[in-house]
Motif scaffolding. Structure first.
Motif: not given
Length: 130
Positions: A37-57
């Motif tokens: 992401v840092l190498a491409r695009g500009a401005g804010p990054v929106v992380a769409d987590m709708n497809g995540l089933r879970s996340w750990s610590v």
């Protein structure tokens, strides 16, 4: 199990969509995606987590580290649809992370035309469905 990702770079902001489980293995893959992401695009990054089933610590810590890394390059991190199985509590030196209930609510705060224009570019992990 790990995550799959899809990245769309717009002119004013970008969307990094995640699916799977953001655990220890997924945290490394997420960190790699943030480097992409840092190498491409500009401005804010929106992380769409709708497809995540879970996340750990480990996954939550990777998200906080991503906010720091993006901030060092003048970019911010916004989260949409965080998993219900854990909250995100950054420490005091973490840059602000905006959290929205879903991607539509997040995109509404940005110029939506920038995502659909001719300058849009997309990348994804090989296993992610189209």
């Amino acid at each position: 199990m790990t995550i799959e990702w899809h990245y769309t770079a717009g002119e004013d902001f970008s969307v990094l969509s995640l699916s799977g489980h953001l655990g220890p293995e997924g945290a490394h893959r997420f960190t790699g995606a943030v480097g992409w992401v840092l190498a491409r695009g500009a401005g804010p990054v929106v992380a769409d987590m709708n497809g995540l089933r879970s996340w750990s610590v480990n996954g939550r810590l990777a998200v906080i580290e991503a906010a720091r890394q993006l901030s060092a390059y003048g970019r911010s991190l916004e989260l949409a649809s965080i998993p219900a199985d854990g909250s995100l509590v950054p420490d005091g030196d973490c840059p602000p992370i905006t959290i929205h209930t879903d991607l539509a609510a997040d995109v509404a705060g940005h110029d939506a035309d920038s995502q659909g224009g001719d300058g849009r570019q997309q990348w994804r992990t090989s296993g992610r469905p189209t």
